[in-house]
Motif scaffolding. Structure first.
Motif, PDB file in Angstrom:
ATOM      1  N   GLU A  26      37.306  36.255  39.226  1.00 18.76           N
ATOM      2  CA  GLU A  26      38.266  35.426  39.962  1.00 18.76           C
ATOM      3  C   GLU A  26      38.961  34.439  39.044  1.00 18.76           C
ATOM      4  OE1 GLU A  26      40.484  33.969  43.173  1.00 18.76           O
ATOM      5  OE2 GLU A  26      39.396  35.832  42.898  1.00 18.76           O
ATOM      6  N   HIS A  27      38.225  33.862  38.118  1.00 20.65           N
ATOM      7  CA  HIS A  27      38.771  32.816  37.265  1.00 20.65           C
ATOM      8  C   HIS A  27      39.980  33.300  36.458  1.00 20.65           C
ATOM      9  CE1 HIS A  27      38.994  29.340  34.659  1.00 20.65           C
ATOM     10  NE2 HIS A  27      38.891  30.138  33.601  1.00 20.65           N
ATOM     11  N   ILE A  28      39.861  34.418  35.817  1.00 19.82           N
ATOM     12  CA  ILE A  28      40.942  34.903  34.960  1.00 19.82           C
ATOM     13  C   ILE A  28      41.877  35.863  35.702  1.00 19.82           C
ATOM     14  CG2 ILE A  28      41.472  36.240  32.876  1.00 19.82           C
ATOM     15  CD1 ILE A  28      38.866  35.138  31.677  1.00 19.82           C
ATOM     16  N   TYR A  29      41.315  36.807  36.443  1.00 18.23           N
ATOM     17  CA  TYR A  29      42.101  37.889  37.024  1.00 18.23           C
ATOM     18  C   TYR A  29      42.375  37.743  38.514  1.00 18.23           C
ATOM     19  CZ  TYR A  29      41.162  40.106  32.580  1.00 18.23           C
ATOM     20  OH  TYR A  29      41.085  40.387  31.251  1.00 18.23           O
ATOM     21  N   LYS A  30      41.807  36.729  39.143  1.00 15.32           N
ATOM     22  CA  LYS A  30      42.010  36.496  40.583  1.00 15.32           C
ATOM     23  C   LYS A  30      41.625  37.724  41.411  1.00 15.32           C
ATOM     24  CE  LYS A  30      43.891  32.489  39.728  1.00 15.32           C
ATOM     25  NZ  LYS A  30      42.922  31.536  39.289  1.00 15.32           N
ATOM     26  N   ALA A  31      40.499  38.342  41.053  1.00 12.85           N
ATOM     27  CA  ALA A  31      40.068  39.590  41.690  1.00 12.85           C
ATOM     28  C   ALA A  31      39.833  39.430  43.194  1.00 12.85           C
ATOM     29  CB  ALA A  31      38.807  40.120  41.004  1.00 12.85           C
ATOM     30  N   LYS A  32      39.100  38.398  43.603  1.00 10.33           N
ATOM     31  CA  LYS A  32      38.838  38.192  45.036  1.00 10.33           C
ATOM     32  C   LYS A  32      40.122  37.844  45.778  1.00 10.33           C
ATOM     33  CE  LYS A  32      34.026  36.836  44.554  1.00 10.33           C
ATOM     34  NZ  LYS A  32      33.052  35.756  44.648  1.00 10.33           N
ATOM     35  N   SER A  33      40.969  37.043  45.158  1.00 15.51           N
ATOM     36  CA  SER A  33      42.250  36.692  45.782  1.00 15.51           C
ATOM     37  C   SER A  33      43.121  37.925  45.980  1.00 15.51           C
ATOM     38  CB  SER A  33      42.995  35.668  44.927  1.00 15.51           C
ATOM     39  OG  SER A  33      42.264  34.468  44.846  1.00 15.51           O
ATOM     40  N   ALA A  34      43.126  38.811  44.988  1.00 20.98           N
ATOM     41  CA  ALA A  34      43.906  40.046  45.098  1.00 20.98           C
ATOM     42  C   ALA A  34      43.378  40.916  46.233  1.00 20.98           C
ATOM     43  CB  ALA A  34      43.881  40.805  43.772  1.00 20.98           C
ATOM     44  N   MET A  35      42.071  41.049  46.330  1.00 20.03           N
ATOM     45  CA  MET A  35      41.486  41.864  47.405  1.00 20.03           C
ATOM     46  C   MET A  35      41.771  41.235  48.762  1.00 20.03           C
ATOM     47  SD  MET A  35      40.040  44.650  48.230  1.00 20.03           S
ATOM     48  CE  MET A  35      39.296  45.332  46.747  1.00 20.03           C
ATOM     49  N   ASN A  36      41.665  39.915  48.863  1.00 16.71           N
ATOM     50  CA  ASN A  36      41.992  39.237  50.121  1.00 16.71           C
ATOM     51  C   ASN A  36      43.448  39.471  50.507  1.00 16.71           C
ATOM     52  OD1 ASN A  36      39.411  38.214  50.418  1.00 16.71           O
ATOM     53  ND2 ASN A  36      39.896  36.243  49.499  1.00 16.71           N
ATOM     54  N   ALA A  37      44.339  39.458  49.526  1.00 15.87           N
ATOM     55  CA  ALA A  37      45.753  39.695  49.808  1.00 15.87           C
ATOM     56  C   ALA A  37      45.972  41.107  50.337  1.00 15.87           C
ATOM     57  CB  ALA A  37      46.585  39.458  48.544  1.00 15.87           C
ATOM     58  N   VAL A  38      45.305  42.092  49.744  1.00 16.42           N
ATOM     59  CA  VAL A  38      45.442  43.479  50.219  1.00 16.42           C
ATOM     60  C   VAL A  38      44.862  43.623  51.620  1.00 16.42           C
ATOM     61  CG1 VAL A  38      44.717  45.873  49.808  1.00 16.42           C
ATOM     62  CG2 VAL A  38      45.546  44.491  47.915  1.00 16.42           C
ATOM     63  N   GLU A  39      43.819  42.876  51.930  1.00 18.45           N
ATOM     64  CA  GLU A  39      43.225  42.938  53.262  1.00 18.45           C
ATOM     65  C   GLU A  39      44.129  42.328  54.330  1.00 18.45           C
ATOM     66  OE1 GLU A  39      39.442  41.092  52.577  1.00 18.45           O
ATOM     67  OE2 GLU A  39      38.568  42.933  51.775  1.00 18.45           O
ATOM     68  N   GLN A  40      45.125  41.537  53.917  1.00 16.61           N
ATOM     69  CA  GLN A  40      45.999  40.863  54.875  1.00 16.61           C
ATOM     70  C   GLN A  40      47.451  41.328  54.837  1.00 16.61           C
ATOM     71  OE1 GLN A  40      45.556  36.592  54.522  1.00 16.61           O
ATOM     72  NE2 GLN A  40      43.374  36.816  54.115  1.00 16.61           N
ATOM     73  N   CYS A  41      47.834  42.116  53.834  1.00 19.90           N
ATOM     74  CA  CYS A  41      49.252  42.452  53.665  1.00 19.90           C
ATOM     75  C   CYS A  41      49.686  43.598  54.580  1.00 19.90           C
ATOM     76  CB  CYS A  41      49.547  42.794  52.202  1.00 19.90           C
ATOM     77  SG  CYS A  41      48.913  44.377  51.629  1.00 19.90           S
ATOM     78  N   ASP A  42      50.995  43.777  54.680  1.00 16.45           N
ATOM     79  CA  ASP A  42      51.576  44.868  55.459  1.00 16.45           C
ATOM     80  C   ASP A  42      52.096  45.991  54.570  1.00 16.45           C
ATOM     81  OD1 ASP A  42      51.219  43.501  57.916  1.00 16.45           O
ATOM     82  OD2 ASP A  42      52.997  42.313  57.486  1.00 16.45           O
ATOM     83  N   LEU A  43      52.269  45.697  53.290  1.00 12.40           N
ATOM     84  CA  LEU A  43      52.832  46.640  52.328  1.00 12.40           C
ATOM     85  C   LEU A  43      52.302  46.258  50.959  1.00 12.40           C
ATOM     86  CD1 LEU A  43      55.154  48.716  51.419  1.00 12.40           C
ATOM     87  CD2 LEU A  43      56.556  46.666  51.165  1.00 12.40           C
ATOM     88  N   LEU A  44      51.950  47.252  50.141  1.00 12.17           N
ATOM     89  CA  LEU A  44      51.476  46.974  48.791  1.00 12.17           C
ATOM     90  C   LEU A  44      52.486  47.491  47.782  1.00 12.17           C
ATOM     91  CD1 LEU A  44      49.220  45.960  46.888  1.00 12.17           C
ATOM     92  CD2 LEU A  44      48.247  48.262  46.997  1.00 12.17           C
ATOM     93  N   LEU A  45      52.999  46.587  46.953  1.00 11.13           N
ATOM     94  CA  LEU A  45      53.849  46.966  45.830  1.00 11.13           C
ATOM     95  C   LEU A  45      52.979  46.980  44.595  1.00 11.13           C
ATOM     96  CD1 LEU A  45      56.997  44.714  46.403  1.00 11.13           C
ATOM     97  CD2 LEU A  45      56.719  47.121  46.980  1.00 11.13           C
ATOM     98  N   MET A  46      52.976  48.081  43.877  1.00 12.59           N
ATOM     99  CA  MET A  46      52.155  48.182  42.678  1.00 12.59           C
ATOM    100  C   MET A  46      53.072  48.561  41.524  1.00 12.59           C
ATOM    101  SD  MET A  46      49.474  51.305  42.492  1.00 12.59           S
ATOM    102  CE  MET A  46      49.940  52.687  41.512  1.00 12.59           C
ATOM    103  N   SER A  47      52.823  47.939  40.373  1.00 14.93           N
ATOM    104  CA  SER A  47      53.632  48.276  39.203  1.00 14.93           C
ATOM    105  C   SER A  47      52.805  48.111  37.936  1.00 14.93           C
ATOM    106  CB  SER A  47      54.880  47.392  39.127  1.00 14.93           C
ATOM    107  OG  SER A  47      54.540  46.073  38.819  1.00 14.93           O
TER     108      SER A  47
END
Length: 113
Positions: A26-47
């Motif tokens: 979480e500290h460097i890569y925001k792993a938990k924040s990223a997973m939480n965002a995917v759990e709440q989003c309507d669309l995932l943009l990946m690049s």
């Protein structure tokens, strides 16, 4: 050639990458924040990823589990990704993402009026 630390002028700077023997945190890569965002989003943009390493793979799996639309912004198709259905948007992220953001802002501002 590796760049050196601007403070000590001796230590080589580490590239902003994850080595295979490391894990996302979480500290460097925001792993938990990223997973939480995917759990709440309507669309995932990946690049910029082939989703071969842990976190991108897990994020795609979570998005697929939620049956989200997943837009892959990439110059080449990611045909090796089989665990999630991708909508391929061919191009470079630095060119396409600003256009996507602009269009989203325009659309959202019309919806607010």
């Amino acid at each position: 050639q590796l760049h050196l630390c601007k403070t000590c002028k001796k230590a080589p700077l580490r590239p902003n990458i994850l080595f295979f023997d490391e894990s996302y945190d979480e500290h460097i890569y925001k792993a938990k924040s990223a997973m939480n965002a995917v759990e709440q989003c309507d669309l995932l943009l990946m690049s910029g990823t082939m989703a071969c390493t842990g976190l991108p793979h897990k994020l795609l799996a979570k998005a697929a589990e939620r049956k989200l639309d997943i837009v892959d912004i990439n110059p080449e198709r990611n045909d090796d990704i089989k665990h999630a259905p991708l909508l391929h948007l061919k191009g470079r992220a630095e060119e396409l993402l600003p256009r996507i953001v602009h269009e989203l802002i325009q659309t959202l501002s019309k919806d607010i009026r």
